[in-house]
Design a protein around this motif. Structure first.
Motif, short mmCIF file in Angstrom:
data_model
loop_
_atom_site.label_atom_id
_atom_site.label_comp_id
_atom_site.label_asym_id
_atom_site.label_seq_id
_atom_site.Cartn_x
_atom_site.Cartn_y
_atom_site.Cartn_z
N CYS A 22 12.74 19.75 -3.92
CA CYS A 22 11.58 18.87 -3.82
C CYS A 22 11.46 18.27 -2.42
CB CYS A 22 11.67 17.73 -4.85
SG CYS A 22 11.47 18.27 -6.56
N THR A 23 10.26 17.90 -2.08
CA THR A 23 9.99 17.16 -0.86
C THR A 23 9.67 15.72 -1.25
OG1 THR A 23 9.17 19.08 0.34
CG2 THR A 23 8.45 16.93 1.12
N VAL A 24 10.42 14.79 -0.67
CA VAL A 24 10.19 13.36 -0.91
C VAL A 24 9.46 12.78 0.29
CG1 VAL A 24 11.28 11.12 -1.31
CG2 VAL A 24 12.22 13.18 -2.39
N LEU A 25 8.39 12.06 0.05
CA LEU A 25 7.60 11.42 1.08
C LEU A 25 7.77 9.91 0.99
CD1 LEU A 25 4.27 13.36 0.39
CD2 LEU A 25 5.99 13.93 2.12
N ALA A 26 7.71 9.24 2.13
CA ALA A 26 7.76 7.78 2.16
C ALA A 26 6.81 7.28 3.23
CB ALA A 26 9.17 7.27 2.41
N GLN A 27 6.18 6.15 2.97
CA GLN A 27 5.21 5.58 3.90
C GLN A 27 5.09 4.09 3.62
OE1 GLN A 27 1.14 7.01 3.40
NE2 GLN A 27 0.84 7.06 5.61
N ARG A 28 4.92 3.31 4.66
CA ARG A 28 4.63 1.90 4.46
C ARG A 28 3.21 1.80 3.93
NH1 ARG A 28 2.04 -2.23 6.85
NH2 ARG A 28 2.87 -4.33 6.56
N SER A 29 3.07 1.17 2.76
CA SER A 29 1.78 1.13 2.09
C SER A 29 0.90 0.03 2.67
CB SER A 29 1.97 0.91 0.59
OG SER A 29 2.40 -0.43 0.34
N ALA A 30 -0.38 0.04 2.26
CA ALA A 30 -1.32 -0.98 2.71
C ALA A 30 -0.89 -2.36 2.23
CB ALA A 30 -2.72 -0.65 2.20
N SER A 31 -0.14 -2.44 1.13
CA SER A 31 0.33 -3.73 0.61
C SER A 31 1.52 -4.26 1.39
CB SER A 31 0.72 -3.59 -0.87
OG SER A 31 1.93 -2.85 -1.01
N GLY A 32 2.15 -3.41 2.23
CA GLY A 32 3.31 -3.82 3.00
C GLY A 32 4.63 -3.37 2.42
N ARG A 33 4.62 -2.78 1.22
CA ARG A 33 5.84 -2.27 0.62
C ARG A 33 6.01 -0.79 1.00
NH1 ARG A 33 5.66 -3.23 -5.55
NH2 ARG A 33 7.94 -3.26 -5.38
N VAL A 34 7.14 -0.20 0.62
CA VAL A 34 7.37 1.23 0.87
C VAL A 34 6.91 2.01 -0.35
CG1 VAL A 34 9.05 3.02 1.41
CG2 VAL A 34 9.31 0.73 2.38
N ALA A 35 6.10 3.04 -0.10
CA ALA A 35 5.61 3.90 -1.18
C ALA A 35 6.33 5.24 -1.11
CB ALA A 35 4.11 4.09 -1.06
N PHE A 36 6.73 5.76 -2.27
CA PHE A 36 7.42 7.04 -2.37
C PHE A 36 6.61 8.00 -3.23
CE2 PHE A 36 10.77 3.97 -1.58
CZ PHE A 36 11.57 4.61 -0.64
N ALA A 37 6.70 9.28 -2.89
CA ALA A 37 6.11 10.33 -3.71
C ALA A 37 7.00 11.56 -3.58
CB ALA A 37 4.68 10.66 -3.27
N ALA A 38 6.96 12.44 -4.58
CA ALA A 38 7.77 13.66 -4.55
C ALA A 38 7.02 14.78 -5.26
CB ALA A 38 9.12 13.43 -5.22
#
Length: 338
Positions: free
Chosen positions: A256-272
């Motif tokens: 799998c590929t795991v993605l991470a990004q600082r979200s618009a809310s300021g928290r870290v968002a993850f997706a896979a």
């Protein structure tokens, strides 16, 4: 930092490279999964101009590149090698300028080939790309002009599973892709694709023996993936305005590929999602506290091959880590300051 700044050294310890004023600092685990060392400067007392670039080869040595002031009105690039996170890095060594001399032209990018040779890329004053590469037995080759036109400041370099170095750059209305035809060769432009990539959002990841995937955010706000030879596809709406970071890992036995990004809310968002199968779908799940607007995110695998996420905000100097739990899915342990 241009490149992954959370790394795993060849001894299994995690390390982080952090920009602080006119220097790069490093911190590392005393032992895998253990406490962390205090921050210390990389490469000695050298005045640097951020952002530096970072790349790591199969030998897990870390290569760092940065601009530094030379004479009034001019700058040059310098390079350092860090063999292990807890050891002292080599002193910064001058490697020149893509136009022989002049002012800083843009942030550098660096990739390390299968033989451990660093390849440094940077935009030149004329809007193209210059490259300088290490020789196998020490020293550096001459600077090369790789061409290109109206290249934006940002570049992203990566080494494919083949050991060949690749480079991506955004231009008005498109993305350019350079690739080595064989080990040690000068990368050449292989393909261009029409795309409206937002500035500062390119991220490349080796995703199979034959392919590298470039992630970027388009002007519509969608996170897209492009593998040269195909067409860009939308993965999911971007979680926030900044760049995405990614890592490959095994989740419940699947690549799998795991993605991470600082979200618009300021928290870290993850997706896979299953690697190279964007059509399978992905969705964001937010984690951790709200972070300052200058916070950056990086991903790596630890000595046990668990996903580890790190965030760092220069404005408050706080480094936070979260590791994947030993259970199915992508559940993370609680974030902690280190």
């Amino acid at each position: 930092m241009n490149g992954d700044w959370l790394i795993r050294g060849r001894d299994g310890r995690l390390g982080v490279y952090l920009t602080a004023r006119d220097a790069v600092h490093v911190r590392a685990e005393y032992a895998p999964g253990g406490a962390w060392t205090p921050a210390r400067k990389v490469g000695g007392d050298q005045i640097l101009l951020p952002p530096p670039a970072l790349g790591q080869g199969d030998d897990r040595y870390t290569h760092l590149v940065s601009w530094r002031p030379t004479v009034p009105g001019e700058n040059g690039l310098v390079h350092s090698t860090h063999f292990r996170p807890r050891l002292a890095a080599l002193d910064w060594v001058p490697i020149g300028h893509p136009d022989k001399k002049g002012a800083r032209t843009g942030p550098p990018a660096v990739a390390v080939d299968a033989r451990g040779r660093a390849h440094v890329f940077v935009r030149g004053q004329g809007g193209g790309v210059g490259m300088v590469a290490q020789k196998e037995k020490g020293g550096w080759d001459p600077w090369r002009d790789l061409g290109g036109r109206d290249v934006r400041d940002e570049l992203t370099a990566v080494t494919g599973e083949s050991g060949l170095v690749e480079l991506f750059a955004a231009v008005p209305g498109g993305i350019l892709h350079w690739r080595q035809e064989e080990a040690g060769a000068v990368p050449v432009v292989e393909e261009a694709v029409e795309a409206q990539a937002r500035a500062g959002t390119l991220y490349a990841l080796a995703t199979s023996a034959d392919a590298t995937t470039l992630f970027y955010t388009d002007e519509a706000g969608d996170l897209c993936a492009w593998r040269p030879g195909g067409k860009p596809v939308t993965v999911l709406p971007s979680a926030g305005p900044g760049p995405v970071t990614a890592v490959r890992c095994l989740l419940d036995g699947h690549d799998c590929t795991v993605l991470a990004q600082r979200s618009a809310s300021g928290r870290v968002a993850f997706a896979a999602y299953p690697t190279e199968h964007e059509s399978a779908g992905a969705w964001w799940t937010e984690s951790g506290p709200r972070l300052p607007s200058d916070a950056v995110v990086s991903l790596a695998l630890d000595a046990r091959e668990r996903v580890v996420a790190a965030t760092y905000a220069p404005s408050d100097g706080t480094l936070r880590l979260a590791r994947r739990k030993d259970e199915p899915g992508l559940a993370l342990e609680a974030w902690r300051e280190v």
